[in-house]
Write a protein that holds these residues in place. Structure first.
Motif, mmCIF file in Angstrom:
data_model
loop_
_atom_site.group_PDB
_atom_site.id
_atom_site.type_symbol
_atom_site.label_atom_id
_atom_site.label_comp_id
_atom_site.label_asym_id
_atom_site.label_seq_id
_atom_site.Cartn_x
_atom_site.Cartn_y
_atom_site.Cartn_z
ATOM 1 N N UNK A 108 0.846 -1.204 0.000
ATOM 2 C CA UNK A 108 0.000 0.000 0.000
ATOM 3 C C UNK A 108 0.875 1.245 0.000
ATOM 4 N N UNK A 109 1.879 1.164 0.829
ATOM 5 C CA UNK A 109 2.724 2.345 0.994
ATOM 6 C C UNK A 109 3.534 2.666 -0.256
ATOM 7 N N UNK A 110 4.038 1.616 -0.894
ATOM 8 C CA UNK A 110 4.786 1.834 -2.143
ATOM 9 C C UNK A 110 3.876 2.474 -3.188
ATOM 10 N N UNK B 41 1.257 4.216 -2.556
ATOM 11 C CA UNK B 41 0.965 5.572 -2.082
ATOM 12 C C UNK B 41 2.051 6.552 -2.532
ATOM 13 N N UNK B 42 3.302 6.174 -2.304
ATOM 14 C CA UNK B 42 4.421 7.075 -2.634
ATOM 15 C C UNK B 42 4.456 7.357 -4.137
ATOM 16 N N UNK C 167 -3.710 3.809 7.840
ATOM 17 C CA UNK C 167 -2.407 4.286 7.370
ATOM 18 C C UNK C 167 -2.544 5.256 6.190
ATOM 19 N N UNK C 168 -3.307 4.860 5.192
ATOM 20 C CA UNK C 168 -3.370 5.661 3.967
ATOM 21 C C UNK C 168 -4.075 7.002 4.164
ATOM 22 N N UNK D 6 6.266 3.535 6.268
ATOM 23 C CA UNK D 6 7.114 2.347 6.210
ATOM 24 C C UNK D 6 7.363 1.726 7.577
#
Lengths: 113, 799
Positions: free
Chosen positions: A67-69, A71-72, B9-10, B262
């Motif tokens: 998700x975070x990847x 997102x970035x 989180x998002x 992260x």
């Protein structure tokens, strides 16, 4: 009245509209996330018990990294403000899908996700 | 469940991403906790309403509330696509140009940090977040394991969780209202981060030291969850996010993504793995094991705060630093470099030629004389001038034929005086006075200088001629003074002393200047007397600049009270002089002339003086008084703000406050960290909002709290006025008449003559509201010319 509250909170005149928008955004978003958290945590604990929580942590670690990847990359492409809107829309749709699955397909494993 | 973590989180990351690039560090300190506080009522309402709603509609249907609110906030942002978007996009595009390139690290550890975390601040905050998440997850797990023991049905479980977290949020509100901002203000940003580990540490110690009981564990761990939750939203996250603000917007966004995005998966993985292994081996997580684990993590958590503090300070310093161009080291002995310089000496660009010739001469280049003479034929007058000065300096007698040739075939008339000076210098003129008589006065002067440059070998007839000129008519006297000024020889001091007594302003003014230029220290007393008597302070100012620091020795500066214009001049020029004598003079002036403190501060700052402890005490008292005065001016301004007609006085007061801030900063720079405060002053002058906020943040670390708070208030005020954001009202009501009266009579705010004149100018308008006119008649005799003129004008108007 608004001016007095703003003074009390050290919000400058030109910032009032922006701060109030952001405050309201945080309020509405917080409510949405809170309801989803209560429902998901309850459904999971009831279905699997607390001993399976570490597995959720591990699975969560993997999913959140992805998700975070995403997102970035998206943030770099469309900017943070538009991304927030996209995330909100995706969240609403995804919660609706969750509801449909939980309501109509008694699928126990779904509470994990 | 996993998507629940993802949503948290998002949404969180995206929201704070928007907030972070919209505000700078100072705004962030003020506004992050307010913006973030939107989450607290949301959670209180949701948890309490959910505990009731779930019993009516069931757990699954709670998701509809979530859907409605997500859509609601989406529509809100679409409808209010105003400043947030524009400002954000502007800031991002602006920062793209100004953002710093990623630093190049050579140390292996730094290399890794630089590669993955961009900079050390992001790394240290990410570490802090990682430990924080691990602690939260372990506490959450232990608590959930305890409550699962006595749950009954799914609805009851949902209701209990909702109620419990609801209480957590009430605690958060209480904390927010009672402590949050005060604690941050009192402890400072980084120290405030120690509160959560310390509180949780104490609760944990209680678990470890008291006896075993199921309910006790439930409540203590419940309490820890509540404390952790409450502190996370009200203190930790806003404070940590403010810490990113000194970075440029791109680095900030990266910091947010790394620190929050992260680290959560990593923490989930570490805690999940540990619990999974532990549960497989032991069957359940024992409370004392969890407590010990938490205890160790707490220590590491607190340790990471110290790391953040150190790195934050370094980051602030580095973002405020100027870029210095180090240049390329030139190896003058290198033949290849010499070859290049010789080539450049033939360039068509005069600056390039001069620079090359200069470097070659300094490097001891063998063929420099030939190269210089070759360049005397160069068509560029700048190059010729440079070569002629080098011919004189190096006494290049062989250049005489070429100099004569140049004089005969003169192409550039402006070079004639210099050519004549060079010719006479090289010839040492054996032809006597007759040779000079045919020259025009301007060239005669140059010839005389050329002849007298040989110092010890000057022909007696030349000195006689100079003496004669010093006693001649006005133009001859001036020529004589100019010759002496250029020679700077002690031998002609008596001639200047005589010319100081001349009655013609042209002559004594020039004599005053020449005395300084030739460093005739013994004449200084006479020079000041003449200047004082004749009012030739401009010449005195110039001569003092020539005299420099030595003139401030006790033997030259008169004891006792000096006249005011002379004190002003001494202070002003002392600031430009480099050396200890002028510093000592300024320090003694702090005691002797307290009314001149502002001027003395400027001078001390100008010369980057290191001052004594006694002077520091004096300046400290002065800074306190100045801060009070500036605050009073601010009050005047705010009171006048209600009246548009007094805008001129407002502007005068604003300008004074603006000036006061700079002077106070200069005074503080004298006894705190000078280079960094100087940078703050520079940024304050530039007024660029983003950098100024970082500068003020830096200032907070450099000066004591008592000074910072007042100064911060003044800076905020000037920024508010500048950006038309002034919303504060006055703390006390003072009428316009009272303000004018205060400024004109008591002048507690220490207003300048200009502001006093402006206040006086307002009086005719105040007649309607019963202004006591006697105020004008009561002013003392020591009035500034400007104020005096305005007063007379006003009095004439009123009568």
């Amino acid at each position: 009245m608004v001016r007095k509250i703003a003074d009390l909170l050290h919000v400058k005149y030109g910032e009032v509209q922006l701060v109030s928008t952001l405050f309201l955004t945080q309020f509405l978003m917080g409510t949405a996330v809170a309801y989803f958290t209560i429902a998901s945590l309850t459904l999971f604990l009831y279905a699997y018990g607390v001993n399976n929580l570490p597995l959720i942590y591990l699975l969560g670690a993997v999913f959140l990294t992805f998700f975070n990847l995403a997102f970035v990359r998206l943030e770099a492409r469309i900017g943070s403000y538009r991304l927030l809107q996209v995330i909100l829309l995706v969240s609403a749709v995804s919660v609706l899908i969750c509801w449909v699955f939980l309501k109509f397909f008694e699928f126990k494993l779904f509470s994990v996700f | 469940m996993i998507w629940g973590l993802g949503l948290y989180l998002l949404t969180n990351e995206a929201f704070w991403g928007v907030v972070a690039i919209r505000f700078n560090v100072r705004e962030g300190k003020r506004l992050f906790s307010i913006v973030g506080a939107g989450d607290i009522p949301a959670k209180i309402l949701s948890y309490f309403s959910a505990s009731i709603l779930v019993l009516e509609v069931g757990t699954i249907n709670l998701l509809w509330v979530s859907i409605i609110f997500f859509m609601g906030v989406y529509l809100l942002l679409r409808s209010r696509r105003h400043q947030a978007v524009e400002a954000t996009d502007d800031m991002m595009s602006g920062s793209a140009a100004s953002s710093h390139a990623a630093p190049v690290h050579t140390h292996p550890v730094k290399k890794v940090i630089g590669h993955y975390f961009h900079n050390s601040l992001i790394f240290s905050i990410a570490l802090w977040f990682l430990i924080s998440y691990c602690v939260m997850l372990i506490i959450d797990y232990t608590f959930l394991a305890e409550i699962k023991v006595f749950e009954a049905s799914r609805r009851q479980l949902a209701s209990f969780i909702a109620l419990f977290f609801g209480f957590g949020r009430i605690l958060a509100v209480l904390f927010e209202l009672l402590f949050s901002s005060r604690l941050v203000a009192r402890l400072g940003l980084t120290n405030a981060l120690l509160i959560p580990p310390v509180l949780l540490f104490l609760l944990n110690i209680y678990v470890l030291t008291s006896g075993e009981a199921f309910l006790k564990y439930l409540y203590v761990f419940g309490g820890m969850v509540l404390v952790a939750e409450a502190l996370r939203y009200t203190l930790q996250e806003p404070v940590v996010l403010v810490l990113f603000q000194p970075l440029d917007p791109h680095a900030r966004l990266r910091g947010h993504a790394i620190a929050k995005g992260y680290t959560l998966p990593v923490a989930l993985f570490l805690v999940g793995l540990f619990l999974e292994i532990y549960l497989r081996l032991q069957g359940e997580l024992f409370v004392d094991t969890a407590s010990w684990l938490i205890l160790v993590l707490m220590v590491a958590w607190a340790g990471s705060v110290f790391l953040i503090r150190k790195v934050y300070h370094t980051t602030l310093v580095s973002v405020l630093q100027k870029g210095f161009f180090t240049g390329t080291r030139l190896f003058l002995q290198n033949p290849a470099v010499n070859e290049m310089l010789v080539e450049k000496a033939g360039s068509s660009k005069p600056q390039e030629v001069i620079h090359s010739l200069n470097l070659l001469e300094r490097s001891g280049y063998n063929d420099i004389y030939r190269l210089l003479l070759k360049n005397l034929k160069c068509p560029r007058p700048e190059v010729k001038e440079y070569v002629l000065t080098r011919i004189i300096e190096n006494n290049m007698v062989g250049a005489l034929p070429l100099v004569k040739e140049q004089l005969e075939n003169l192409t550039e008339p402006t070079l004639k005086p210099l050519l004549i000076k060079t010719q006479y210098f090289l010839e040492k003129n054996n032809g006597g006075i007759k040779d000079l008589q045919h020259l025009e006065p301007e060239y005669r002067k140059e010839a005389m200088i050329g002849l007298m440059l040989h110092k010890e070998q000057v022909e007696p007839w030349v000195i006689q001629e100079l003496t004669r000129m010093a006693q001649g008519d006005t133009s001859e006297k001036l020529i004589a003074l100019n010759i002496i000024a250029e020679l700077g020889d002690k031998a002609y001091e008596h001639l200047v002393a005589a010319l100081l007594q001349d009655t013609q302003p042209k002559i004594y003014s020039r004599a005053i200047e020449v005395a300084g230029r030739s460093k005739y220290f013994s004449l200084f007393k006479q020079v000041t007397e003449v200047a004082e008597k004749t009012g030739a302070y401009r010449s005195l100012h110039r001569t003092m600049l020539f005299y420099g620091d030595p003139i401030y020795k006790e033997e030259y500066i008169m004891k006792g009270d000096l006249p005011e214009p002379l004190v002003n001049l001494l202070c002003k020029t002392a600031g430009m002089a480099k050396g200890l004598n002028s510093t000592l003079f300024l320090e003694s002036a702090l005691k002797r002339y307290p009314a001149k403190t502002q001027q003395i501060v400027e001078a001390l700052w100008e010369k980057k003086a290191i001052i004594s402890i006694g002077s520091k005490d004096i300046l400290n008292t002065w800074v306190n008084r100045k801060l009070d005065q500036s605050e009073l001016k601010m009050e005047y301004y705010l009171n006048l703000a209600q009246d548009g007609a007094a805008i001129l006085l407002q502007e005068a007061l604003y300008s004074e406050i603006h000036q006061d801030i700079q002077t106070i900063l200069k005074a503080l720079a004298l006894y705190y960290d000078q280079p960094r405060i100087e940078r703050v002053i520079e940024l304050y002058k530039q007024g660029y909002k983003y950098k100024l906020s970082n500068a003020v943040e830096m200032l907070e670390l450099l000066i004591p709290d008592k000074h910072f708070k007042d100064l911060d208030k003044l800076i905020e005020f000037t920024q508010d006025v500048k950006h038309k954001q002034l919303s504060r009202g006055p703390s006390e009501d003072i009428s316009e008449s009272e303000i004018v009266k205060d400024i004109l009579q008591r002048n507690n705010a220490g207003c300048s003559a200009w502001t006093k004149a402006v206040a006086c100018y307002l009086i005719p308008r105040l007649q309607d509201i019963d202004f006591p006119l006697e105020v004008l008649r009561e002013t003392d005799g020591k009035e500034d010319h400007l104020f005096s003129e305005t007063k007379n004008y006003v009095l004439s108007m009123l009568s």
